[in-house]
Design a protein around this motif. Sequence first.
Motif, mmCIF file in Angstrom:
data_model
loop_
_atom_site.group_PDB
_atom_site.id
_atom_site.type_symbol
_atom_site.label_atom_id
_atom_site.label_comp_id
_atom_site.label_asym_id
_atom_site.label_seq_id
_atom_site.Cartn_x
_atom_site.Cartn_y
_atom_site.Cartn_z
ATOM 1 N N THR A 179 0.806 -1.222 0.000
ATOM 2 C CA THR A 179 0.000 0.000 0.000
ATOM 3 C C THR A 179 0.841 1.276 0.000
ATOM 4 O OG1 THR A 179 -0.175 -0.088 2.402
ATOM 5 C CG2 THR A 179 -1.975 -1.070 1.119
ATOM 6 N N ARG A 230 2.003 2.800 -6.983
ATOM 7 C CA ARG A 230 0.545 2.595 -6.885
ATOM 8 C C ARG A 230 -0.215 3.897 -7.056
ATOM 9 N NH1 ARG A 230 -1.284 -2.077 -2.728
ATOM 10 N NH2 ARG A 230 -3.326 -1.377 -3.393
ATOM 11 N N GLU A 231 0.328 4.965 -6.487
ATOM 12 C CA GLU A 231 -0.335 6.262 -6.593
ATOM 13 C C GLU A 231 -0.382 6.715 -8.051
ATOM 14 O OE1 GLU A 231 -0.104 10.728 -4.659
ATOM 15 O OE2 GLU A 231 1.347 9.230 -4.042
ATOM 16 N N VAL A 263 -0.259 4.738 -10.729
ATOM 17 C CA VAL A 263 -1.192 3.850 -11.419
ATOM 18 C C VAL A 263 -2.632 4.267 -11.121
ATOM 19 C CG1 VAL A 263 -2.070 1.472 -11.556
ATOM 20 C CG2 VAL A 263 0.394 1.905 -11.589
ATOM 21 N N ASP A 264 -2.904 4.624 -9.871
ATOM 22 C CA ASP A 264 -4.251 5.096 -9.515
ATOM 23 C C ASP A 264 -4.625 6.338 -10.308
ATOM 24 O OD1 ASP A 264 -4.605 3.039 -7.711
ATOM 25 O OD2 ASP A 264 -4.187 4.271 -5.933
ATOM 26 N N HIS A 265 -3.686 7.266 -10.478
ATOM 27 C CA HIS A 265 -3.961 8.489 -11.235
ATOM 28 C C HIS A 265 -4.178 8.186 -12.716
ATOM 29 C CE1 HIS A 265 -1.671 10.883 -7.939
ATOM 30 N NE2 HIS A 265 -2.911 10.609 -7.576
ATOM 31 N N THR A 295 -5.150 5.342 -14.109
ATOM 32 C CA THR A 295 -6.335 4.524 -14.365
ATOM 33 C C THR A 295 -7.591 5.080 -13.706
ATOM 34 O OG1 THR A 295 -5.847 3.075 -12.486
ATOM 35 C CG2 THR A 295 -4.966 2.426 -14.649
ATOM 36 N N SER A 296 -7.510 6.290 -13.191
ATOM 37 C CA SER A 296 -8.696 6.907 -12.601
ATOM 38 C C SER A 296 -9.737 7.140 -13.689
ATOM 39 C CB SER A 296 -8.333 8.236 -11.938
ATOM 40 O OG SER A 296 -8.015 9.202 -12.922
ATOM 41 N N ARG A 297 -10.924 7.482 -13.275
ATOM 42 C CA ARG A 297 -12.011 7.681 -14.239
ATOM 43 C C ARG A 297 -11.612 8.652 -15.345
ATOM 44 N NH1 ARG A 297 -18.229 9.561 -13.165
ATOM 45 N NH2 ARG A 297 -18.823 9.460 -15.349
ATOM 46 N N THR A 300 -7.380 16.187 -11.903
ATOM 47 C CA THR A 300 -6.697 15.145 -12.676
ATOM 48 C C THR A 300 -5.411 15.682 -13.266
ATOM 49 O OG1 THR A 300 -8.818 14.083 -13.170
ATOM 50 C CG2 THR A 300 -6.956 13.528 -14.602
ATOM 51 N N ASP A 316 2.901 13.749 -11.008
ATOM 52 C CA ASP A 316 3.493 12.431 -11.273
ATOM 53 C C ASP A 316 4.540 12.463 -12.379
ATOM 54 O OD1 ASP A 316 1.830 11.337 -9.344
ATOM 55 O OD2 ASP A 316 0.342 10.634 -10.794
#
Length: 123
Positions: free
Chosen positions: A21, A26-27, A29-31, A33-35, A69, A76
């Motif tokens: 975590t 991961r952060e 990737v989250d950004h 693959t976010s909506r 976004t 990033d």
Amino acid sequence: MREGAQLTQAEAGHRYEVFHTDCPAREVVDHVTSRWGIWVLISLRSNDLRFHELRDGIQGISEKMLAQTLRALVQDGLVRREVEPTTPPQVTYGLTEFGQDVSEPLTDLFDRITQRLPPRNPG
């Protein structure tokens, strides 16, 4: 995460533990693959765009979500933000080399999906 951080294994000499975590990858990737992250990256693949061009091109995104976004993707190191000192300031967004690299498979994925979907029925 520091601004413009590009996550490469070679820099740190170790692998990122992406299933932990606290992994910084991961952060990102989250950004991505976010909506809305995926749509911003795909939109910027061909050319740089201003905020209103992105907002108008990505149907359904609010100004607030677009701003959030873009801020995350800039932080990033995937998107660059260029401000022209005019009145009012003109802000243009484009992909960094890292952003181009990450968005390429996303564009391929989008192309594969749209090529395999059955034709839409009008009406």
